[in-house]
Design a protein around this motif. Structure first.
Motif, short mmCIF file in Angstrom:
data_model
loop_
_atom_site.label_atom_id
_atom_site.label_comp_id
_atom_site.label_asym_id
_atom_site.label_seq_id
_atom_site.Cartn_x
_atom_site.Cartn_y
_atom_site.Cartn_z
N UNK A 137 4.12 8.66 1.88
CA UNK A 137 4.37 7.29 2.33
C UNK A 137 3.20 6.37 2.01
N UNK A 138 1.99 6.91 2.02
CA UNK A 138 0.81 6.11 1.67
C UNK A 138 0.84 5.80 0.18
N UNK A 139 1.13 6.81 -0.62
CA UNK A 139 1.18 6.63 -2.07
C UNK A 139 2.24 5.61 -2.47
N UNK A 140 3.43 5.71 -1.91
CA UNK A 140 4.50 4.76 -2.25
C UNK A 140 4.18 3.35 -1.75
N UNK A 141 3.64 3.26 -0.53
CA UNK A 141 3.27 1.93 -0.02
C UNK A 141 2.25 1.28 -0.93
N UNK A 142 1.20 2.01 -1.27
CA UNK A 142 0.15 1.43 -2.10
C UNK A 142 0.67 1.01 -3.47
N UNK A 143 1.52 1.83 -4.07
CA UNK A 143 2.09 1.47 -5.36
C UNK A 143 2.90 0.18 -5.26
N UNK A 144 3.80 0.12 -4.29
CA UNK A 144 4.62 -1.08 -4.10
C UNK A 144 3.76 -2.29 -3.74
N UNK A 145 2.76 -2.07 -2.90
CA UNK A 145 1.89 -3.17 -2.49
C UNK A 145 1.11 -3.73 -3.67
N UNK A 146 0.84 -2.91 -4.68
CA UNK A 146 0.13 -3.39 -5.86
C UNK A 146 0.80 -4.59 -6.49
N UNK A 147 2.13 -4.60 -6.50
CA UNK A 147 2.88 -5.73 -7.05
C UNK A 147 2.71 -6.97 -6.17
N UNK A 148 2.68 -6.74 -4.85
CA UNK A 148 2.43 -7.86 -3.93
C UNK A 148 1.01 -8.38 -4.10
N UNK A 149 0.05 -7.50 -4.39
CA UNK A 149 -1.33 -7.91 -4.63
C UNK A 149 -1.39 -8.90 -5.80
N UNK A 150 -0.70 -8.53 -6.88
CA UNK A 150 -0.71 -9.39 -8.07
C UNK A 150 -0.04 -10.72 -7.76
N UNK A 151 1.08 -10.69 -7.03
CA UNK A 151 1.77 -11.92 -6.66
C UNK A 151 0.87 -12.80 -5.79
N UNK A 152 0.25 -12.21 -4.77
CA UNK A 152 -0.63 -12.98 -3.89
C UNK A 152 -1.81 -13.54 -4.67
N UNK A 153 -2.39 -12.73 -5.53
CA UNK A 153 -3.52 -13.19 -6.33
C UNK A 153 -3.16 -14.35 -7.23
N UNK A 154 -1.99 -14.25 -7.86
CA UNK A 154 -1.52 -15.34 -8.72
C UNK A 154 -1.29 -16.60 -7.90
N UNK A 155 -0.70 -16.43 -6.72
CA UNK A 155 -0.49 -17.58 -5.83
C UNK A 155 -1.78 -18.20 -5.35
N UNK A 156 -2.76 -17.37 -5.00
CA UNK A 156 -4.05 -17.92 -4.57
C UNK A 156 -4.73 -18.65 -5.73
N UNK A 157 -4.68 -18.06 -6.90
CA UNK A 157 -5.27 -18.70 -8.08
C UNK A 157 -4.61 -20.05 -8.33
N UNK A 158 -3.29 -20.13 -8.08
CA UNK A 158 -2.52 -21.36 -8.30
C UNK A 158 -2.52 -22.28 -7.08
N UNK A 159 -3.26 -21.90 -6.06
CA UNK A 159 -3.41 -22.70 -4.84
C UNK A 159 -2.08 -22.93 -4.11
N UNK A 160 -1.30 -21.89 -3.99
CA UNK A 160 -0.01 -21.98 -3.29
C UNK A 160 -0.15 -21.50 -1.85
N UNK A 161 0.40 -22.27 -0.92
CA UNK A 161 0.28 -21.95 0.50
C UNK A 161 0.94 -20.60 0.83
N UNK A 162 2.05 -20.29 0.21
CA UNK A 162 2.74 -19.03 0.50
C UNK A 162 1.83 -17.83 0.23
N UNK A 163 0.91 -17.97 -0.70
CA UNK A 163 0.02 -16.86 -1.04
C UNK A 163 -0.91 -16.52 0.13
#
Length: 131
Positions: A49-75
């Protein structure tokens, strides 16, 4: 440096860290989950469950990072969700260990690192509101 420039720099740095961290997480998790027998053997007593969570969360990390870079509130809110989710998985992992489940010691360090990094990113994101 003006307050606006400091805010911009903090969000850009946080976004870049999140994107890099996410890409590395996806690569490592993908190798562990979908790699050959040697790759799966190398992870040892990984907790699924840790391995699967971390793998899936990696995609959320990239999304959040892209949003922060783009100055989006949702990020900012996504960063808070990632930090909270990671903390919950850390607690579940600790319970797994406490109950005698098999685990790799490196997972302990990795989960504390992930929780700390995302708590820091979430604090930066919430302290520097975006549009």
């Amino acid at each position: 440096m003006t307050e606006n420039r400091q805010r911009l720099k903090a969000l850009k740095v946080s976004g870049a860290i999140a994107i890099i961290f996410g890409a590395l997480t996806i690569a490592a998790g993908g190798r562990a989950l979908f790699g050959g027998a040697a790759a799966r053997a190398a992870v040892g007593d990984a907790v699924p469950f840790v391995l699967w969570f971390n793998f899936a969360a990696g995609f959320a990390y990239v999304a959040a990072g892209t949003g922060l870079w783009s100055l989006r509130r949702w990020a900012s809110w996504l960063s808070v969700l990632i930090a909270g989710g990671t903390a919950l998985v850390l607690v579940a992992f600790a319970l797994h260990v406490f109950l005698g489940g098999a685990f790799e010691m490196r997972t302990v360090g990795a989960m504390f690192l992930r929780t700390f990094v995302w708590a820091a990113i979430a604090v930066v994101a919430m302290r520097h509101p975006t549009r």
